[in-house]
Scaffold this motif. Sequence first.
Motif, PDB file in Angstrom:
ATOM      1  N   ALA A 285       0.828  -1.209   0.000  1.00 32.40           N
ATOM      2  CA  ALA A 285       0.000   0.000   0.000  1.00 32.40           C
ATOM      3  C   ALA A 285       0.865   1.262   0.000  1.00 32.40           C
ATOM      4  O   ALA A 285       0.573   2.231  -0.720  1.00 32.40           O
ATOM      5  N   ILE A 286       1.922   1.261   0.798  1.00 30.18           N
ATOM      6  CA  ILE A 286       2.776   2.447   0.880  1.00 30.18           C
ATOM      7  C   ILE A 286       3.570   2.629  -0.414  1.00 30.18           C
ATOM      8  O   ILE A 286       3.732   3.758  -0.902  1.00 30.18           O
ATOM      9  N   GLU A 287       4.053   1.546  -0.992  1.00 30.82           N
ATOM     10  CA  GLU A 287       4.788   1.645  -2.246  1.00 30.82           C
ATOM     11  C   GLU A 287       3.890   2.195  -3.361  1.00 30.82           C
ATOM     12  O   GLU A 287       4.350   2.966  -4.215  1.00 30.82           O
ATOM     13  N   LYS A 288       2.625   1.817  -3.344  1.00 37.34           N
ATOM     14  CA  LYS A 288       1.684   2.324  -4.355  1.00 37.34           C
ATOM     15  C   LYS A 288       1.422   3.816  -4.163  1.00 37.34           C
ATOM     16  O   LYS A 288       1.398   4.587  -5.123  1.00 37.34           O
ATOM     17  N   ALA A 289       1.237   4.226  -2.901  1.00 40.92           N
ATOM     18  CA  ALA A 289       0.929   5.633  -2.617  1.00 40.92           C
ATOM     19  C   ALA A 289       2.157   6.523  -2.687  1.00 40.92           C
ATOM     20  O   ALA A 289       2.055   7.707  -3.014  1.00 40.92           O
ATOM     21  N   HIS A 290       3.326   5.954  -2.359  1.00 39.92           N
ATOM     22  CA  HIS A 290       4.580   6.725  -2.336  1.00 39.92           C
ATOM     23  C   HIS A 290       5.645   5.933  -3.093  1.00 39.92           C
ATOM     24  O   HIS A 290       6.525   5.308  -2.483  1.00 39.92           O
ATOM     25  N   PRO A 291       5.580   5.936  -4.414  1.00 37.17           N
ATOM     26  CA  PRO A 291       6.459   5.058  -5.205  1.00 37.17           C
ATOM     27  C   PRO A 291       7.936   5.434  -5.201  1.00 37.17           C
ATOM     28  O   PRO A 291       8.771   4.605  -5.558  1.00 37.17           O
ATOM     29  N   GLU A 292       8.255   6.648  -4.780  1.00 41.42           N
ATOM     30  CA  GLU A 292       9.658   7.064  -4.754  1.00 41.42           C
ATOM     31  C   GLU A 292      10.084   7.483  -3.351  1.00 41.42           C
ATOM     32  O   GLU A 292       9.333   8.188  -2.671  1.00 41.42           O
ATOM     33  N   PRO A 293      11.248   7.052  -2.909  1.00 39.77           N
ATOM     34  CA  PRO A 293      12.137   6.089  -3.567  1.00 39.77           C
ATOM     35  C   PRO A 293      11.569   4.669  -3.503  1.00 39.77           C
ATOM     36  O   PRO A 293      11.006   4.281  -2.483  1.00 39.77           O
ATOM     37  N   SER A 294      11.739   3.945  -4.573  1.00 37.10           N
ATOM     38  CA  SER A 294      11.173   2.599  -4.662  1.00 37.10           C
ATOM     39  C   SER A 294      11.910   1.623  -3.744  1.00 37.10           C
ATOM     40  O   SER A 294      13.115   1.769  -3.503  1.00 37.10           O
ATOM     41  N   VAL A 295      11.169   0.607  -3.275  1.00 31.10           N
ATOM     42  CA  VAL A 295      11.802  -0.473  -2.517  1.00 31.10           C
ATOM     43  C   VAL A 295      11.840  -1.773  -3.336  1.00 31.10           C
ATOM     44  O   VAL A 295      12.148  -2.829  -2.818  1.00 31.10           O
ATOM     45  N   HIS A 296      11.507  -1.674  -4.611  1.00 33.22           N
ATOM     46  CA  HIS A 296      11.722  -2.754  -5.580  1.00 33.22           C
ATOM     47  C   HIS A 296      11.048  -4.064  -5.161  1.00 33.22           C
ATOM     48  O   HIS A 296      11.696  -5.102  -5.016  1.00 33.22           O
ATOM     49  N   LEU A 297       9.735  -3.994  -5.015  1.00 33.75           N
ATOM     50  CA  LEU A 297       8.970  -5.179  -4.626  1.00 33.75           C
ATOM     51  C   LEU A 297       8.921  -6.235  -5.730  1.00 33.75           C
ATOM     52  O   LEU A 297       8.536  -7.376  -5.474  1.00 33.75           O
ATOM     53  N   ASP A 298       9.307  -5.858  -6.940  1.00 33.25           N
ATOM     54  CA  ASP A 298       9.313  -6.805  -8.054  1.00 33.25           C
ATOM     55  C   ASP A 298      10.646  -7.545  -8.187  1.00 33.25           C
ATOM     56  O   ASP A 298      10.827  -8.342  -9.110  1.00 33.25           O
ATOM     57  N   SER A 299      11.559  -7.335  -7.264  1.00 33.01           N
ATOM     58  CA  SER A 299      12.875  -7.960  -7.346  1.00 33.01           C
ATOM     59  C   SER A 299      12.791  -9.477  -7.141  1.00 33.01           C
ATOM     60  O   SER A 299      12.209  -9.934  -6.160  1.00 33.01           O
ATOM     61  N   PRO A 300      13.371 -10.277  -8.023  1.00 32.11           N
ATOM     62  CA  PRO A 300      13.402 -11.733  -7.817  1.00 32.11           C
ATOM     63  C   PRO A 300      14.107 -12.122  -6.520  1.00 32.11           C
ATOM     64  O   PRO A 300      13.755 -13.126  -5.895  1.00 32.11           O
ATOM     65  N   VAL A 301      15.100 -11.334  -6.129  1.00 33.88           N
ATOM     66  CA  VAL A 301      15.808 -11.614  -4.879  1.00 33.88           C
ATOM     67  C   VAL A 301      14.860 -11.536  -3.690  1.00 33.88           C
ATOM     68  O   VAL A 301      14.942 -12.353  -2.757  1.00 33.88           O
ATOM     69  N   LEU A 302      13.944 -10.586  -3.715  1.00 39.29           N
ATOM     70  CA  LEU A 302      12.995 -10.430  -2.616  1.00 39.29           C
ATOM     71  C   LEU A 302      12.151 -11.674  -2.448  1.00 39.29           C
ATOM     72  O   LEU A 302      11.967 -12.168  -1.327  1.00 39.29           O
ATOM     73  N   HIS A 303      11.652 -12.210  -3.538  1.00 36.30           N
ATOM     74  CA  HIS A 303      10.785 -13.389  -3.444  1.00 36.30           C
ATOM     75  C   HIS A 303      11.568 -14.601  -2.923  1.00 36.30           C
ATOM     76  O   HIS A 303      11.041 -15.400  -2.136  1.00 36.30           O
ATOM     77  N   LYS A 304      12.811 -14.723  -3.331  1.00 36.19           N
ATOM     78  CA  LYS A 304      13.649 -15.816  -2.828  1.00 36.19           C
ATOM     79  C   LYS A 304      13.905 -15.643  -1.325  1.00 36.19           C
ATOM     80  O   LYS A 304      13.849 -16.607  -0.555  1.00 36.19           O
ATOM     81  N   LEU A 305      14.191 -14.410  -0.922  1.00 35.46           N
ATOM     82  CA  LEU A 305      14.478 -14.148   0.485  1.00 35.46           C
ATOM     83  C   LEU A 305      13.253 -14.397   1.355  1.00 35.46           C
ATOM     84  O   LEU A 305      13.366 -14.992   2.436  1.00 35.46           O
ATOM     85  N   GLU A 306      12.097 -13.958   0.904  1.00 34.04           N
ATOM     86  CA  GLU A 306      10.878 -14.159   1.691  1.00 34.04           C
ATOM     87  C   GLU A 306      10.623 -15.647   1.928  1.00 34.04           C
ATOM     88  O   GLU A 306      10.213 -16.047   3.025  1.00 34.04           O
ATOM     89  N   ALA A 307      10.866 -16.473   0.927  1.00 35.81           N
ATOM     90  CA  ALA A 307      10.700 -17.921   1.104  1.00 35.81           C
ATOM     91  C   ALA A 307      11.712 -18.467   2.094  1.00 35.81           C
ATOM     92  O   ALA A 307      11.373 -19.299   2.961  1.00 35.81           O
ATOM     93  N   LEU A 308      12.961 -18.007   2.003  1.00 32.92           N
ATOM     94  CA  LEU A 308      13.996 -18.479   2.921  1.00 32.92           C
ATOM     95  C   LEU A 308      13.728 -18.042   4.357  1.00 32.92           C
ATOM     96  O   LEU A 308      14.080 -18.764   5.302  1.00 32.92           O
ATOM     97  N   MET A 309      13.120 -16.872   4.543  1.00 30.12           N
ATOM     98  CA  MET A 309      12.863 -16.394   5.902  1.00 30.12           C
ATOM     99  C   MET A 309      11.958 -17.332   6.671  1.00 30.12           C
ATOM    100  O   MET A 309      12.109 -17.496   7.895  1.00 30.12           O
TER     101      MET A 309
END
Length: 239
Positions: free
Chosen positions: A85-109
């Motif tokens: 929600a915050i990334e949509k409302a405040h896109p800059e600076p981006s936190v890169h939610l589309d990063s493949p690394v993020l999805h891998k990390l979330e699974a590992l967590m």
Amino acid sequence: MAGQFTLFDIPSKAPSSTWTPNPWKTRFLLNFKGLDYKTEWLEYPEIKPRLEAHIPNPPNGAYTIPTVEFPDGSYIMDSRQIVEAIEKAHPEPSVHLDSPVLHKLEALMNDVMGALAPIYIVSIPKVLLNPSAIPYWIETREKFVGMSLQQLDEKRGGQQAWDAAKPFIQQVEALLKENQEGPFFLGKTVSYADFIWAGFILFIQRNGFLEDLYNVCGDSQLHKDLIEATEPWHKRNNY
């Protein structure tokens, strides 16, 4: 979306500050985005009474922290829903939610936290919680694990828990090494993945197990560098 946000967080023993991983993600996010916010501290038994009028149907049927009240008066619970929600409302600076690394990390967590549960479930009431929250923690966690915290410590805690977590932690380390420019997961670019892992490291530190974490790392300097590089967004941790 102008106005002030309210971050609902769980206090620690004095001096109170953020300690648990999911609120860390949101606090990192708010600090990084430069958004105006205040913190409202809720002990575990206070979470549902404070929030149920605003979120009648909580995610997964449970009232959890972090929750954020947005400037328009709406409430969002769950760190993943909050960042979207915050990334949509405040896109800059981006936190890169589309990063493949993020999805891998979330699974590992999920694997890391699961393996280390016998460590932190036992330590949290001893090291971090205020007296009013301890009975709630013990009752709910013993119900969850199906044994007393003492039994959990004896049967699954200690070095065996770290040994179980080691392969997953080293997979996280491999993700950190993918971009050689460092110190972030995306090299010189800050992303939400950095907030997730840095928040975890800070959580382990608050529990008193930082050296144990570094002992199962292949290259502890990678993690130390990440904590240092993210310091501008974790130095505000208590208001």
